[in-house]
Design a protein around this motif. Structure first.
Motif, short mmCIF file in Angstrom:
data_model
loop_
_atom_site.label_atom_id
_atom_site.label_comp_id
_atom_site.label_asym_id
_atom_site.label_seq_id
_atom_site.Cartn_x
_atom_site.Cartn_y
_atom_site.Cartn_z
N MET A 4 50.40 -18.29 11.30
CA MET A 4 51.27 -17.70 12.32
C MET A 4 52.08 -18.81 13.00
O MET A 4 51.54 -19.84 13.38
N ILE A 5 53.37 -18.58 13.15
CA ILE A 5 54.26 -19.60 13.73
C ILE A 5 54.17 -19.55 15.25
O ILE A 5 54.18 -18.48 15.86
N LYS A 6 54.05 -20.74 15.86
CA LYS A 6 54.07 -20.84 17.32
C LYS A 6 55.49 -21.18 17.75
O LYS A 6 56.07 -22.17 17.29
N GLY A 53 54.18 -25.44 11.40
CA GLY A 53 53.82 -24.17 12.02
C GLY A 53 54.32 -23.97 13.44
O GLY A 53 53.97 -22.99 14.10
#
Length: 348
Positions: A1-3, A181
């Protein structure tokens, strides 16, 4: 999941840490990357001294910089419930007739009277100063290592601190910048001397200077004031003190040397012969990110607007960084122009 974050900050020296603090206060999401190597800020004396050099020159813009620094460190002290900035008069030992003449010239200038007492002091018996002593006002020092540790904990609690090596080739450019990420609107490089390896900013004219610092314990009770005699002396308590710093722009490494230790001890004992016998507690070395024109490098790269730099504060970081953190934050959030004298684009 990308922050997703607003700003990816590289480096947890004083520049990166205070800028992160300022941006978080303004409601920004940040991620700070720290390689966890000891940086120049962590060993720095943190001295704030409005009048410096052999010619006793007042720092540019001191009437703005000094109140901003004091207010920032007071705010941090209240937040963390710890003292970080220690105000203490500085006794400047006049070393030659040129310095004496310059002192008498300066006290004729009313703009110096907030920073220099007008009468020379006679040296106490423990200090060798045949030409007398100038008492400097509004001086002090920042406990940089203690402050950086508190800010690191603060960032960790907010889950916006990451201890890892940063590799330039891992940056991916698209509409945003992506790194391992994390998607950021902008990257802010606060790398200290390691900026000379940065592929986008290495052309900036850094003039790096290695400095060595000693922490020692004396048998005698120490004078309570800061001393300036070409090098500096900071009493930490009644017996322990720090002294520094050497200035070496050739051997740019972080190794301590016998020559550096001898140079510092020799000048110290010339001024305070009673300190001929001391115990060495620690010797440290690091590299100051000083610049060709003695002004910091702030702002975006001319071809990559989402890559920015906040660096080059040199030996005056404790004084300069609080003000320029606010200045750069106003640029980032409200497009306020960056002052010409610190804008990195003066060299592109």
């Amino acid at each position: 999941m990308i922050k997703h974050v607003d700003y990816l900050i590289i480096g947890q020296g004083l520049a990166g840490s205070l800028l992160a603090w300022e941006l978080i206060k303004q409601g920004c999401n940040i991620q700070l990357i720290d390689n966890q190597q000891e940086n120049a800020s962590q060993i720095a004396a943190g001295l704030i001294n409005p009048v410096t050099g052999m010619r006793l020159v007042k720092s540019n813009n001191i009437k703005t910089l000094l109140p901003c620094a004091k207010q920032t460190y007071h705010e941090l002290s209240q937040f963390f419930k710890q003292d970080f900035y220690i105000e203490n008069p500085m006794l400047r030992i006049l070393r030659n007739e040129k310095e004496t003449l310059k002192f008498h010239q300066r006290i004729q200038d009313t703009s110096y009277l907030n920073y220099l007492k007008t009468k020379l002091k006679t040296a106490p018996e423990s200090i060798h100063a045949p030409l007398g002593i100038v008492e400097q006002k509004q001086t002090g020092y920042l406990l940089t290592k203690k402050l950086l540790a508190c800010l690191k904990n603060f960032l960790q609690e907010k889950q916006c601190y990451q201890a890892t090596q940063f590799a330039y080739q891992d940056l991916q450019f698209d509409k945003a910048i992506n790194w391992q990420g994390i998607s950021a609107k902008k990257v802010i490089f606060c790398e200290g001397y390691q900026a000379i390896y940065n592929p986008w900013f290495k052309s900036l004219p850094f003039q790096l200077a290695k400095g060595e610092i000693l922490t020692l314990t004396a048998q005698q009770t120490l004078p309570p004031e800061l001393l300036n005699y070409g090098h500096w002396f900071i009493p930490l308590d009644e017996h322990q003190f720090r002294t520094g710093a050497t200035f070496d722009n050739i051997n740019l490494n972080t190794k301590t040397t016998d020559q550096g230790r001898s140079a510092l001890l020799n000048t110290l004992t010339q001024v305070m012969p009673i300190l001929g016998t001391t115990t060495l507690d620690k010797q440290q070395a690091n590299i100051r990110p000083t610049t060709l024109d003695k002004a910091p490098f702030i702002g975006p790269h001319p071809e990559h607007n989402n890559l920015t730099i906040f660096n080059g504060f040199g030996a005056k970081g404790s004084l300069l960084i609080p003000y320029y953190s606010k200045h750069f934050t106003q640029h980032l959030l409200n497009q306020k122009p960056i002052a010409t004298e610190v804008n990195c684009q003066r060299y592109f």
